[in-house]
Scaffold this active site. Sequence first.
Site, PDB file in Angstrom:
ATOM      1  N   GLY A  54      -3.353  13.670 -48.449  1.00 32.29           N
ATOM      2  CA  GLY A  54      -2.910  13.721 -46.864  1.00 32.29           C
ATOM      3  C   GLY A  54      -1.781  15.033 -47.138  1.00 32.29           C
ATOM      4  O   GLY A  54      -0.858  14.732 -47.662  1.00 32.29           O
ATOM      5  N   GLY A  56      -0.357  16.507 -44.122  1.00 31.07           N
ATOM      6  CA  GLY A  56       0.271  16.870 -42.605  1.00 31.07           C
ATOM      7  C   GLY A  56       1.532  16.932 -42.781  1.00 31.07           C
ATOM      8  O   GLY A  56       2.200  17.375 -44.156  1.00 31.07           O
ATOM      9  N   LEU A  57       2.428  16.616 -41.964  1.00 28.23           N
ATOM     10  CA  LEU A  57       3.939  16.642 -42.050  1.00 28.23           C
ATOM     11  C   LEU A  57       4.638  16.062 -43.157  1.00 28.23           C
ATOM     12  O   LEU A  57       5.182  16.617 -43.853  1.00 28.23           O
ATOM     13  CB  LEU A  57       4.578  16.280 -40.857  1.00 28.23           C
ATOM     14  CG  LEU A  57       4.753  17.215 -39.663  1.00 28.23           C
ATOM     15  CD1 LEU A  57       5.493  16.581 -38.409  1.00 28.23           C
ATOM     16  CD2 LEU A  57       5.295  18.378 -39.979  1.00 28.23           C
ATOM     17  N   ALA A  58       4.157  14.692 -43.275  1.00 25.26           N
ATOM     18  CA  ALA A  58       4.713  13.945 -44.224  1.00 25.26           C
ATOM     19  C   ALA A  58       4.226  14.458 -45.785  1.00 25.26           C
ATOM     20  O   ALA A  58       4.959  14.616 -46.856  1.00 25.26           O
ATOM     21  CB  ALA A  58       4.426  12.340 -44.283  1.00 25.26           C
ATOM     22  N   ARG A 344       8.145   4.232 -24.101  1.00 27.89           N
ATOM     23  CA  ARG A 344       6.760   4.456 -23.863  1.00 27.89           C
ATOM     24  C   ARG A 344       5.944   2.913 -23.600  1.00 27.89           C
ATOM     25  O   ARG A 344       5.163   3.030 -22.856  1.00 27.89           O
ATOM     26  CB  ARG A 344       5.804   4.837 -25.231  1.00 27.89           C
ATOM     27  CG  ARG A 344       6.336   6.366 -25.298  1.00 27.89           C
ATOM     28  CD  ARG A 344       5.685   7.083 -26.623  1.00 27.89           C
ATOM     29  NE  ARG A 344       6.363   8.387 -26.714  1.00 27.89           N
ATOM     30  CZ  ARG A 344       5.788   9.188 -27.678  1.00 27.89           C
ATOM     31  NH1 ARG A 344       5.314   8.614 -28.579  1.00 27.89           N
ATOM     32  NH2 ARG A 344       6.187  10.515 -27.497  1.00 27.89           N
ATOM     33  N   HIS A 415      -2.077   6.024 -29.045  1.00 30.82           N
ATOM     34  CA  HIS A 415      -1.584   7.074 -29.419  1.00 30.82           C
ATOM     35  C   HIS A 415      -1.159   7.126 -30.850  1.00 30.82           C
ATOM     36  O   HIS A 415      -1.205   8.074 -31.766  1.00 30.82           O
ATOM     37  CB  HIS A 415      -0.204   7.431 -28.579  1.00 30.82           C
ATOM     38  CG  HIS A 415       0.409   8.916 -29.247  1.00 30.82           C
ATOM     39  ND1 HIS A 415      -0.257   9.917 -28.801  1.00 30.82           N
ATOM     40  CD2 HIS A 415       1.632   8.890 -29.153  1.00 30.82           C
ATOM     41  CE1 HIS A 415       0.501  10.972 -29.319  1.00 30.82           C
ATOM     42  NE2 HIS A 415       1.787  10.172 -29.458  1.00 30.82           N
ATOM     43  N   ARG A 449       7.966   3.087 -31.311  1.00 38.37           N
ATOM     44  CA  ARG A 449       8.155   4.186 -31.683  1.00 38.37           C
ATOM     45  C   ARG A 449       8.725   5.057 -30.402  1.00 38.37           C
ATOM     46  O   ARG A 449       8.333   5.248 -29.478  1.00 38.37           O
ATOM     47  CB  ARG A 449       7.178   5.168 -32.542  1.00 38.37           C
ATOM     48  CG  ARG A 449       7.901   6.328 -33.026  1.00 38.37           C
ATOM     49  CD  ARG A 449       7.069   6.967 -33.842  1.00 38.37           C
ATOM     50  NE  ARG A 449       5.807   7.659 -33.116  1.00 38.37           N
ATOM     51  CZ  ARG A 449       5.729   8.551 -32.182  1.00 38.37           C
ATOM     52  NH1 ARG A 449       6.734   9.273 -31.827  1.00 38.37           N
ATOM     53  NH2 ARG A 449       4.682   9.076 -31.573  1.00 38.37           N
ATOM     54  N   LEU A 455       7.735  12.961 -35.867  1.00 40.43           N
ATOM     55  CA  LEU A 455       8.026  14.149 -36.768  1.00 40.43           C
ATOM     56  C   LEU A 455       9.091  13.866 -37.600  1.00 40.43           C
ATOM     57  O   LEU A 455       9.120  14.443 -38.840  1.00 40.43           O
ATOM     58  CB  LEU A 455       7.966  15.499 -35.869  1.00 40.43           C
ATOM     59  CG  LEU A 455       6.991  15.536 -34.770  1.00 40.43           C
ATOM     60  CD1 LEU A 455       7.095  16.940 -34.125  1.00 40.43           C
ATOM     61  CD2 LEU A 455       5.525  15.986 -35.424  1.00 40.43           C
TER      62      LEU A 455
END
Lengths: 651, 246
Positions: A54, A56-58, A344, A415, A449, A455
Amino acid sequence: MDCPVVWLYCGGYIMAFNSNIPEGPLKDKWTDHLFNMKLVNPSNKRKYKIIVVGTGLAGGSAAATLAELGYNVEAFSYHESPRRAHSIAAQGGINAAKNYPNDGDSIYRLFYDTIKGGDYRAREANVHRLAEISNNIIDQCVAQGVPFAREYGGLLDNRSFGGAQVSRTFYARGQTGQQLLLGAYSALTRQMKTGNVKFHPRHEMLDLVMVDDKARGIITRNLETGEIKSHAADAVILATGGYGNVFYLSTNAMASNATAAWRAHRKGAYFANPCFTQIHPTCIPVSSEHQSKLTLMSESLRNDGRVWVPKEKGDKRKASEIPENERDYYLERMYPSFGNLVPRDVASRRAKNMCDAGHGVGETGLAVYLDFSDVISRNGQEWVAEKYGNLFDMYKQITGENPYEGPMMIYPAVHYTMGGLWVDYNLMSSIEGLHVLGEANFSDHGANRLGASALMQGLADGYFVIPYTIGNYLASNKLVDIDTNHPAFKDAEDKLKESNDKLFAIKGSRTVDDFHKELGKIMWEYVGMARNKEGLEKALVEIPKLRKEFWKDVKIPGSETELNPELEKAGRLADFLELGELMARDALNREESCGGHFRQEFQTEENEAKRNDADFTFAAAWEYKGENQTPELHKEDLNFEHVKLTTRSYK
Amino acid sequence: MQINLKVWRQENRQAIGGYKNYSVSDVSEHMSFFEMLDKLNNELVRKGEDPIAFDHDCREGICGSCGVTINGRAHGPLRGVTSCQLHMRSFKDGDTLVVEPWRAASFPVIKDLVVDRKSFDRIMESGGYVSINTGGTPDANAIPIPKIDADAAFDSATCIGCGACVAICKNSAAMLFVGAKVTQFTKLPQGKVERRERVKNMVAQMDAEGFGSCTNTGACEAECPKEISLTNIATLNKEYLKASLC
């Protein structure tokens, strides 16, 4: 000692289930740990190979940083390029405790808000570290050339997000995820150029390989050619995102899936708090059966948009025809302190309650208004376009309605998943050598969260945590030399081929999407925004039934040795069909309401989530026990030494 | 609605492809273009036929995975929209749509509508970054950046790397893509340190990948789903010239 050790007898060997939280005062834990951890000598780093799944950001930030340090990194993605990862779709922003606006923010406040926002179901030590690191992330990204929004004086601008009364969210218009991912991607491409990172595009991880009970490699399928291949390493990092697509309709990208995490779970990695899913309040409502995915409208819109429904039940008038005094701005009415910026889970549940009570708007009655007319008349359309232009354009493109002229219609949608593979303080799973970062792990967000924290966590894990903790693991363990000729790899490859053959041999009558839609309906109905015992028990019957049907009647065209999206989807759905059951089991087991997990039996008189701290202040870590076997629950007790557990109040 | 499709089908990189006709009925105007393809693909699978392969992921116009040519227009008839955001309300009952993959030698077809854009990654590897390691960076507010520059850098940085600019260019030029990255870093103090080397290396890689040169027709700007301006190419040319002279 604040980290209970539970010794477990597990498949012939003893393993530790230990959160490994360092001793000492909260604010010194990470600093002390950094000093106490063992280091790998610079010239020895290149001798270690680390697999990152993976990008992505991480995963992207981890792969780039580990390569900069000198490790030999192999990175894998099912995408054609790291820049396609779903982190790119994050809209609103990234939190940090810089306190640039001088509004009273601090590391401790970010820590406190995150623990409270998560409804007291996250580890204090992890969250404090996250808050400490948050500031470094902003510095790092600015140095990379990430074009954050700025004030006229040239300094960085901030805005507010749900669950906070300070402005600590850094943003790049409505495309913050894109800009941060492109930053991590640029760092990664730089390392690809040096050869320190070997990137494997269009490769999907389909199994984890263990040797001597340690994670030592993975099996991948080349999505273009179908080639099944083994890859050996000294440690494995999974940064493979969340599992929201178990619901079929979600804001996740089409390919987002749980396969890498689930297959690691089947090999012994505990899966923690699977029932903690986040339903985001501001999404474009479902319009009909044909929909393949849902679209998020950033939470940042709640800075300036006002949520309302008609006071009158079943009022079918157009929004513009409903006078001000006949509108119920219910969030402002119920939560005067936080107003439209409640977290949320609260905003989602209230929208559902309003619609269930007959106040919903639109054709389906499953929507509420998000209205910008006040801010447009106060600051002008140009000001709004500057801040949210791309979101307004996206809304118009999808619905055909212009949100500058009338209010948006929104409804909650799946989400993000707070649950994930269990990890200790060092981000290592219950399998030694297997590390899990970002949304794929369970660690920092508790039961809910906060906006703009995904992010932050992804980049904290990748840039600033794993580069140190993995060194400690490698320096503390004597690993035997192995390569892909080890029988464990051959064995895993054979099993995988067998499983693919089995899928093709079914030659049934229903498509993968058919089954996925049906699973999604079961999950949304019984394991969605509001859950109860009866429904969850029903889900525990329906899901295994559907799984059986899938393995009897799914139809996969084409062959294994080509680009075959139907085969990819089938493998992912097979895993969702198991994970969905675990989510229902976990939700049934947790007899309380907290954050995104709302059990209808457990609510206050004002319909707020009612926690049961005496019995459920723990992370539920589930151990896989074999196909169609009941998994075993291990509890990691959460000890709150700094934050007092109270009923969350945003009133 | 009833929609007729003429779709490019190609089994793999080596195969010779061709158009195949399909007809999709019961298409709702609220469907996205890809939801219409999802519907067709499910029907094809049920009939035992191979579904149409196409790249897509976020379906929000940001990941850059998708991109098909519809009736000769990259990402279809609308401006500033990716293929995944195009909705069927843009078409009429009975329309015939010719659907093709990006056409460019530097983007070889993998299957049907899926192309290989690794050439873009290799251009990025050649210099699309600021050469700093993780850690040891100054405070984010240490260097004020005029808002006008930060906003301009952002406008260039919104490129999603989909390749529509290349696909629609008669020369298959990648200069809008490269120009956008070069411009982003030119506008920011962080990018200025390496500006000369960056532009030279990225242009050299762009040429090595076989992309053509810009002849200023502006098709790229017209078809770019993020409406990246042609001035990015002007900046690229200026930066390249300056770097070559120094």
